[in-house]
Design a protein around this motif. Structure first.
Motif, mmCIF file in Angstrom:
data_model
loop_
_atom_site.group_PDB
_atom_site.id
_atom_site.type_symbol
_atom_site.label_atom_id
_atom_site.label_comp_id
_atom_site.label_asym_id
_atom_site.label_seq_id
_atom_site.Cartn_x
_atom_site.Cartn_y
_atom_site.Cartn_z
ATOM 1 N N SER A 317 0.872 -1.242 0.013
ATOM 2 C CA SER A 317 0.156 -0.056 0.133
ATOM 3 C C SER A 317 0.656 1.019 -0.125
ATOM 4 O O SER A 317 0.498 2.185 -0.379
ATOM 5 C CB SER A 317 -0.996 0.112 1.201
ATOM 6 N N MET A 318 1.989 1.248 0.748
ATOM 7 C CA MET A 318 2.964 2.624 0.899
ATOM 8 C C MET A 318 3.430 2.942 -0.729
ATOM 9 O O MET A 318 3.691 4.110 -0.835
ATOM 10 C CB MET A 318 3.963 2.338 1.614
ATOM 11 N N ILE A 319 3.566 1.761 -1.643
ATOM 12 C CA ILE A 319 3.985 2.200 -2.858
ATOM 13 C C ILE A 319 3.088 2.101 -4.066
ATOM 14 O O ILE A 319 3.078 3.216 -4.904
ATOM 15 C CB ILE A 319 5.282 1.038 -3.202
ATOM 16 N N THR A 320 1.920 1.340 -3.844
ATOM 17 C CA THR A 320 0.737 1.200 -4.950
ATOM 18 C C THR A 320 -0.445 2.038 -4.562
ATOM 19 O O THR A 320 -1.043 2.159 -5.542
ATOM 20 C CB THR A 320 0.684 -0.230 -5.224
ATOM 21 N N GLY A 321 -0.305 1.888 -3.395
ATOM 22 C CA GLY A 321 -1.689 2.793 -2.810
ATOM 23 C C GLY A 321 -2.823 1.882 -2.669
ATOM 24 O O GLY A 321 -3.887 2.034 -2.515
ATOM 25 N N GLU A 322 -2.790 0.453 -2.905
ATOM 26 C CA GLU A 322 -3.463 -0.503 -2.877
ATOM 27 C C GLU A 322 -3.546 -1.227 -1.610
ATOM 28 O O GLU A 322 -2.658 -1.655 -0.951
ATOM 29 C CB GLU A 322 -3.389 -1.825 -3.886
ATOM 30 N N PRO A 323 -4.539 -0.971 -0.986
ATOM 31 C CA PRO A 323 -4.866 -1.587 0.731
ATOM 32 C C PRO A 323 -4.982 -2.914 0.979
ATOM 33 O O PRO A 323 -4.487 -3.417 1.820
ATOM 34 C CB PRO A 323 -6.193 -0.905 0.937
ATOM 35 N N ILE A 324 -5.347 -3.784 -0.263
ATOM 36 C CA ILE A 324 -5.434 -5.050 -0.106
ATOM 37 C C ILE A 324 -4.210 -5.852 -0.286
ATOM 38 O O ILE A 324 -3.367 -5.459 -1.479
ATOM 39 C CB ILE A 324 -6.474 -5.712 -1.074
ATOM 40 N N PRO A 325 -3.611 -6.778 0.652
ATOM 41 C CA PRO A 325 -2.048 -7.387 0.346
ATOM 42 C C PRO A 325 -2.233 -7.928 -1.093
ATOM 43 O O PRO A 325 -3.222 -8.839 -1.300
ATOM 44 C CB PRO A 325 -2.170 -8.374 1.705
ATOM 45 N N SER A 326 -1.117 -8.116 -1.737
ATOM 46 C CA SER A 326 -1.118 -9.038 -2.713
ATOM 47 C C SER A 326 -0.515 -10.371 -2.580
ATOM 48 O O SER A 326 0.503 -10.311 -1.872
ATOM 49 C CB SER A 326 -0.073 -8.216 -3.969
ATOM 50 N N GLU A 327 -1.106 -11.358 -2.913
ATOM 51 C CA GLU A 327 -0.556 -12.543 -2.838
ATOM 52 C C GLU A 327 0.434 -13.234 -3.907
ATOM 53 O O GLU A 327 0.085 -12.822 -5.020
ATOM 54 C CB GLU A 327 -1.758 -13.906 -2.996
ATOM 55 N N LYS A 328 1.547 -13.606 -3.320
ATOM 56 C CA LYS A 328 2.843 -13.999 -4.342
ATOM 57 C C LYS A 328 3.290 -15.280 -4.216
ATOM 58 O O LYS A 328 3.328 -15.967 -3.105
ATOM 59 C CB LYS A 328 4.072 -13.065 -3.744
ATOM 60 N N TYR A 329 3.513 -15.807 -5.288
ATOM 61 C CA TYR A 329 4.135 -17.276 -5.456
ATOM 62 C C TYR A 329 5.345 -17.295 -5.890
ATOM 63 O O TYR A 329 6.065 -16.428 -6.383
ATOM 64 C CB TYR A 329 3.125 -18.014 -6.268
ATOM 65 N N ASN A 330 5.747 -18.615 -6.281
ATOM 66 C CA ASN A 330 7.167 -18.780 -7.057
ATOM 67 C C ASN A 330 7.199 -17.903 -8.495
ATOM 68 O O ASN A 330 6.387 -17.737 -9.019
ATOM 69 C CB ASN A 330 7.630 -20.167 -7.147
ATOM 70 N N ASN A 331 8.274 -17.304 -8.498
ATOM 71 C CA ASN A 331 8.637 -16.465 -9.610
ATOM 72 C C ASN A 331 7.888 -15.210 -9.704
ATOM 73 O O ASN A 331 8.164 -14.355 -10.697
ATOM 74 C CB ASN A 331 8.331 -17.192 -11.087
ATOM 75 N N ASP A 332 7.079 -14.868 -8.816
ATOM 76 C CA ASP A 332 6.646 -13.381 -8.543
ATOM 77 C C ASP A 332 7.491 -12.514 -8.150
ATOM 78 O O ASP A 332 8.371 -12.858 -7.354
ATOM 79 C CB ASP A 332 5.111 -13.435 -7.890
ATOM 80 N N LYS A 333 7.429 -11.175 -8.503
ATOM 81 C CA LYS A 333 8.315 -10.191 -8.110
ATOM 82 C C LYS A 333 7.867 -9.597 -6.724
ATOM 83 O O LYS A 333 6.480 -9.604 -6.487
ATOM 84 C CB LYS A 333 8.345 -8.941 -9.152
ATOM 85 N N VAL A 334 8.763 -9.165 -5.960
ATOM 86 C CA VAL A 334 8.578 -8.625 -4.704
ATOM 87 C C VAL A 334 9.442 -7.290 -4.851
ATOM 88 O O VAL A 334 10.564 -7.150 -5.651
ATOM 89 C CB VAL A 334 8.869 -9.164 -3.667
ATOM 90 N N THR A 335 8.966 -6.332 -4.266
ATOM 91 C CA THR A 335 9.354 -5.133 -4.110
ATOM 92 C C THR A 335 10.126 -4.484 -2.662
ATOM 93 O O THR A 335 9.452 -4.600 -1.805
ATOM 94 C CB THR A 335 8.373 -3.877 -4.666
ATOM 95 N N GLY A 336 11.235 -3.706 -2.812
ATOM 96 C CA GLY A 336 11.991 -3.507 -1.504
ATOM 97 C C GLY A 336 10.912 -2.402 -0.817
ATOM 98 O O GLY A 336 10.369 -1.643 -1.657
ATOM 99 N N GLY A 337 10.946 -2.479 0.258
ATOM 100 C CA GLY A 337 10.190 -1.418 1.082
ATOM 101 C C GLY A 337 8.850 -2.112 1.491
ATOM 102 O O GLY A 337 8.129 -1.355 2.257
ATOM 103 N N THR A 338 8.275 -3.045 0.753
ATOM 104 C CA THR A 338 6.842 -3.483 1.147
ATOM 105 C C THR A 338 7.006 -4.306 2.400
ATOM 106 O O THR A 338 8.016 -4.838 2.549
ATOM 107 C CB THR A 338 6.338 -4.210 -0.089
ATOM 108 N N ILE A 339 5.852 -4.825 2.847
ATOM 109 C CA ILE A 339 5.713 -5.287 4.212
ATOM 110 C C ILE A 339 5.244 -6.915 3.746
ATOM 111 O O ILE A 339 4.197 -7.047 3.428
ATOM 112 C CB ILE A 339 5.040 -4.847 5.216
#
Length: 779
Positions: A317-339
């Motif tokens: 949410s701090m970077i994208t403005g989207e309040p709903i957590p994003s589900e991540k699996y193998n080979n998905d990207k993650v961004t520095g600073g997210t929780i």
């Protein structure tokens, strides 16, 4: 203390030595202060990370006038004038603008508040307040008979007491104000400090002369015993109120970039590196590309990367403005600073230091906050002539009161002329635009809307047509293989095999879908030669000496071929349900078709409706065929579409609409969108797209969906409304305040404005403009 760059002593004479020209220095891996470097190891004074060793060529550093800082010294960074007196000129040291005297603002926002300037101003204010109160009481004692000061000492003696108390207020607490005023006159850039220099300086000098040489003044200025009325209390109290205003302004100004500070604080200081199954904590700046890192529940992701083990629910949410957590699996990207949520996962570091998305966001927001919106030109033009006009009004006020005013006419003339000078505040005009831009761009970054410059914020407010690409903009940009059919002797599997073999060399999303579909069917890839990508048409190659093509109808025409009616019908059936059809050409025949489909993003329909409610027409320009484009347009209820577009067609369409008087925004995510993004009034890039698209665009949407455009439009509306409110307040404040200070109400109501009240109103005007801009933080 700041140290100058170490240089070879012969470099300036043209005989630079080749030895010792490479010098080891240290910089922050997060680039908190841009390219600033330090002379010794230690921690970054902004984000507290360990400084990283870098090498610089001292000869080149000399050419660029680089500064090497001591890590234990105060971080000076780079600074600019908030009034933009010399455009975006940067200064190496903190201090006052050499043109207008305004306090310089840090260009690179720090992670923690730097209260040094504020604390100095507060200390000077306290001294001024402590000394001004007794001066005011002494001056006003004749209105409070119970004080009986005349029983203690004569009025002349009390005048000397006022002088002793007021002088430190003028020279110690407020001396820099007079220096700023003198600079403004010397450089012929009149501003608020010019008016204070003339107004307060006149009151103080008048009082000193009246105290030392009362005999030179006419009787109008004297009381019954020959004492000239002094204005030490006016000088002291006015300067104290200005100090209060400056102190409040500095405090409010520090809040304008709170969004950037919050972004700076997102990056964790350490990371957990996994090596041979063992965890070790390392400083963030020591993370290298390719390192395997572990993130535990509730921890922040240290850098950008790709998950290799485990699953995660990431709060972005701090970077994208989207309040709903994003589900991540193998080979998905993650961004520095997210929780991270309640799970643990391992990921491979892909981007570190200044290459991370968080660092790029901070750099872009810093740059945007220093840029100027076109609307600021209006304020600049007004401010240029404002002070001269105020001085002229002040002189006219003096003349009118001196000639037609009641007795003592000269005393009235003097005090009203000073009131006119004091109440005027050109700073409110100058600050109206930049503070709103600074707060607005920071708020946009928190909502996943990165703005490159202030101009795009203003233009976005005027946009009446939005052009969008289809793949990756309206759709998810992740097409999947749907079907593959042969027209002739080749089998269906052979059609897929040839198509996938050619597409292994292509990076287009459709090609990736075909290759992925072939792998799922365990198809063996063929050895392809002479691969060539044909922009807007498809790809060409050779297999065992035979020419092969895979693409749209334009590619068929390039081969000098055409479709039969049966082939047209078979492909149209797929296109009418929104599938994209690619034709496989082998030698001199169209051998078959392959179709893929790309799901429309769930957010696209709602976003387009909201944009249309904002009076923005949405057009789709796509390289896809007519039938597919029509199906997508019908589903989304678009205002229009153009199919079979080449990159130059998109560019020309933007130009055509602009020539008709439209303000056009273009949203896209691919290399082929870059020319149109560059030509549009506002180019909008999807953060999920290519780097070149983001470089060509003025707004980047981190999340990469059309809801980001809705946010950008709403942000633009709110920022421009806020700027206009600020400008309106500044104009109206001066339009009402100056005539009242000149005494326009006196003939009708007997009302005069004291210079003390004028000073309070002047200080309030700048603070109110900044306070109004701070409301944007809640948008």
């Amino acid at each position: 203390m700041e140290k100058k760059s170490k240089k070879n002593p012969d470099c300036c004479s043209g005989h630079a030595k080749t030895v010792d020209t490479i010098h080891k220095v240290y910089s922050c891996p997060m680039k908190c202060e841009g390219e600033k470097v330090y002379s010794s190891e230690g921690r970054c004074p902004v984000c507290n990370m360990n400084l990283k060793e870098v090498n610089i060529d001292l000869n080149h550093a000399h050419d660029r006038h680089e500064n090497i800082q001591n890590t234990h010294s105060e971080a000076n960074g780079k600074y600019f004038c908030p009034m933009h007196c010399e455009g975006n000129k940067m200064y190496e040291k903190s201090g006052d603008c050499p043109v207008c005297g305004m306090h310089l603002v840090a260009a690179e926002v720090e992670g923690a508040d730097d209260d040094t300037t504020y604390e100095v101003m507060k200390r000077k204010f306290r001294v001024a307040l402590f000394l001004s109160i007794p001066v005011f009481i002494i001056a006003m004692s004749e209105f409070f008979s119970f004080l009986n000061l005349d029983l203690i000492a004569t009025k002349y003696t009390w005048g000397w007491v006022e002088f002793v108390l007021a002088t430190p207020v003028v020279f110690y607490s407020s001396g820099e104000f007079f220096i700023r005023g003198w600079k403004s006159i010397r450089t012929w850039n009149p501003n608020m400090w010019t008016l204070i220099l003339i107004g307060v300086g006149s009151a103080y000098i008048f009082s000193v002369i009246a105290l030392l040489m009362p005999g030179i003044f006419p009787d109008q200025f004297k009381d019954s015993v020959g004492n000239v009325h002094l204005y030490f209390e006016a000088a002291a109290v006015i300067l104290t109120l200005v100090l209060l205003g400056q102190m409040l302004e500095l405090k409010a100004h520090s809040k304008t970039n709170s969004a950037i500070k919050a972004l700076l604080n997102l990056a964790p200081p350490i990371a957990r590196r996994v090596n041979n199954g063992e965890e070790e904590e390392i400083p963030l700046e020591n993370v290298q590309v390719g390192d395997i890192l572990r993130v535990k529940p509730g921890e922040k992701v240290p850098v950008d990367g790709i998950i290799i083990a485990g699953t995660a629910f990431i709060d972005e949410s701090m970077i994208t403005g989207e309040p709903i957590p994003s589900e991540k699996y193998n080979n998905d990207k993650v961004t520095g600073g997210t929780i991270n949520g309640k799970t643990s996962f391992d990921f491979k570091a892909v981007k570190v230091g200044s290459d991370t998305l968080l660092s790029q966001i901070i750099e872009m927001v810093n740059e945007a906050s220093r840029s100027r919106a076109p609307i600021q030109k209006l304020a600049d033009v007004v401010a240029r002539y404002f002070v001269i006009t105020v001085i002229a009004i002040s002189l006219l006020t003096f003349v009118i009161w001196a000639v037609w005013g009641p007795e003592p006419a000269y005393a009235y003339a003097f005090i009203n002329a000073v009131s006119v000078l004091i109440i005027a505040c050109p700073c409110a005009l100058g600050l109206a635009t930049p503070v709103s831009i600074m707060v607005g761009t920071g708020r946009g970054a928190q909502s996943g809307v990165l703005v490159k410059n202030a101009r795009s914020i203003e233009e976005m407010n005027k946009v009446d047509i939005l052009i969008v690409d289809k793949t990756g903009t309206i759709t998810e940009g992740k097409p999947s293989l749907q079907s593959y059919e042969s027209f002739n002797k080749l089998t269906n599997i052979e059609i897929l095999q040839l198509a996938a073999s050619v597409d292994t060399f292509s990076e287009h999303p459709v090609a990736e879908a075909i290759v992925k579909g072939a792998k799922k069917n365990d198809i063996e890839f063929l050895q392809i030669e002479s691969f060539e990508s044909v922009t807007g048409k498809g790809v060409k190659a050779e297999y065992q000496g035979v020419r092969i093509g895979l693409g749209n109808k334009r590619l068929i025409e390039d081969f000098g071929l055409s479709l039969t009616k049966e082939q047209e019908n078979r492909s149209s059936q797929k296109q009418l349900v929104g599938q994209t059809v690619m034709y496989l050409i082998v030698g001199s025949q169209v051998e078959g078709i392959i179709s893929v489909s790309d799901k429309i993003k769930p957010t696209s329909i709602d976003a387009i409706k909201r944009l249309q409610k904002m009076s923005v027409k949405v057009l789709m320009l796509t390289g896809d065929n007519e039938n597919t484009a029509k199906a997508v347009s019908r589903e989304l209820n678009l205002d229009g579409y153009v199919a079979d577009c080449l990159p130059e067609d998109k560019y020309n369409k933007v130009k055509e609409l602009q020539e008709k008087g439209h303000i056009v925004a273009m949203a896209g995510d691919g290399i082929n969108d870059a020319p149109a993004l560059e030509q549009a009034n506002v180019g909008i890039a999807m953060g999920t797209g290519t780097d070149i698209a983001m470089q060509s665009a003025e707004i980047t949407l981190i999340k990469g969906d059309l809801n980001g455009i809705v946010r950008a439009r709403e942000l633009s509306i709110q920022v421009m409304r806020n700027i206009k409110q600020n400008l309106f307040f500044a104009f109206v404040y001066n339009a009402i305040g100056i005539p009242i200070a000149a005494g326009i109400l006196f003939p009708f109501f007997g009302i005069l404005l004291s210079p003390l009240i004028a000073a309070a109103a002047m200080s309030f005007s700048s603070v109110s403009v900044i306070t109004n801009a701070l409301r944007l933080r809640k948008v």
